[in-house]
Design an enzyme around this catalytic site. Structure first.
Site, mmCIF file in Angstrom:
data_model
loop_
_atom_site.group_PDB
_atom_site.id
_atom_site.type_symbol
_atom_site.label_atom_id
_atom_site.label_comp_id
_atom_site.label_asym_id
_atom_site.label_seq_id
_atom_site.Cartn_x
_atom_site.Cartn_y
_atom_site.Cartn_z
ATOM 1 N N CYS A 74 2.718 11.592 1.182
ATOM 2 C CA CYS A 74 2.807 10.130 1.196
ATOM 3 C C CYS A 74 2.517 9.482 -0.153
ATOM 4 C CB CYS A 74 1.905 9.544 2.278
ATOM 5 S SG CYS A 74 0.141 9.858 2.045
ATOM 6 N N HIS A 125 -3.522 7.652 4.579
ATOM 7 C CA HIS A 125 -2.072 7.700 4.485
ATOM 8 C C HIS A 125 -1.625 6.378 3.865
ATOM 9 C CE1 HIS A 125 2.000 8.905 5.580
ATOM 10 N NE2 HIS A 125 2.204 7.685 6.048
ATOM 11 N N HIS A 137 7.584 5.531 4.083
ATOM 12 C CA HIS A 137 6.506 6.479 3.815
ATOM 13 C C HIS A 137 6.986 7.893 4.093
ATOM 14 C CE1 HIS A 137 5.264 6.999 8.203
ATOM 15 N NE2 HIS A 137 6.157 6.041 8.248
#
Length: 167
Positions: A74, A125, A137
């Site tokens: 990510c 994240h 993402h």
């Protein structure tokens, strides 16, 4: 008296005819021509540019520590998107990226803002907000994708958003 005025006239004529003629002085200012456009420069469309860059990476599998088309995590995806769209370097890890920019309330998100999530006790994240309640993402389950912030999973794990770009 008539002789004196005739002599003066002759002297004046002689003086005028014998003086060297001056060349005209060239202008001091350049005579360049400029064209000024009256058309307004189109505004940079963050959402469109982000989605175009996303399309190049869409479907790339998730790989922890990865940062290329063979696999990407990510923070590498966020870093790559920023480099491609804004020519801006972000730090490599999510923990470093969350220290950059300024905090933005979720209600004031704009395309280009980086969104952060707490996905586990010590796990984070992130992704890039692309507008319309969505963010791009690198998902550990499906790879590079676009998800909705109001999805029950992401909504419950939302942590913060940061604006990396100057207003």
């Amino acid at each position: 008296m008539k002789k004196i005025s005739v002599c003066i006239s002759i002297l004046l004529l002689a003086a005028c005819s014998s003086s060297p003629k001056k060349k005209p002085t060239p202008p001091l200012v350049s005579t360049l021509t400029y064209t000024i456009s009256t058309e307004p420069k189109p505004a940079f469309n963050h959402a469109r540019s982000l989605r175009q860059a996303y399309q190049r990476w869409r479907g790339v599998p998730y790989r922890f520590g990865g940062s290329d088309d063979q696999g990407m995590d990510c923070s590498a995806f966020t870093q790559t998107l920023y480099q491609e769209v804004y020519d801006m370097s972000l730090p490599r890890s999510t923990h470093q990226q969350v220290e950059v920019g300024r905090l933005v309330p979720k209600a004031e998100l704009q395309p280009g803002d980086v969104v952060f999530f707490r996905t586990g006790r010590n796990r984070r994240h992130n992704g890039v907000y692309v507008g319309e309640g969505k963010f791009a993402h690198a998902s550990s389950s499906v790879g590079v994708t676009i998800s909705r912030l109001d999805n029950i999973y992401w909504r419950s794990r939302f942590w913060q958003a940061r604006r990396m770009l100057e207003d």
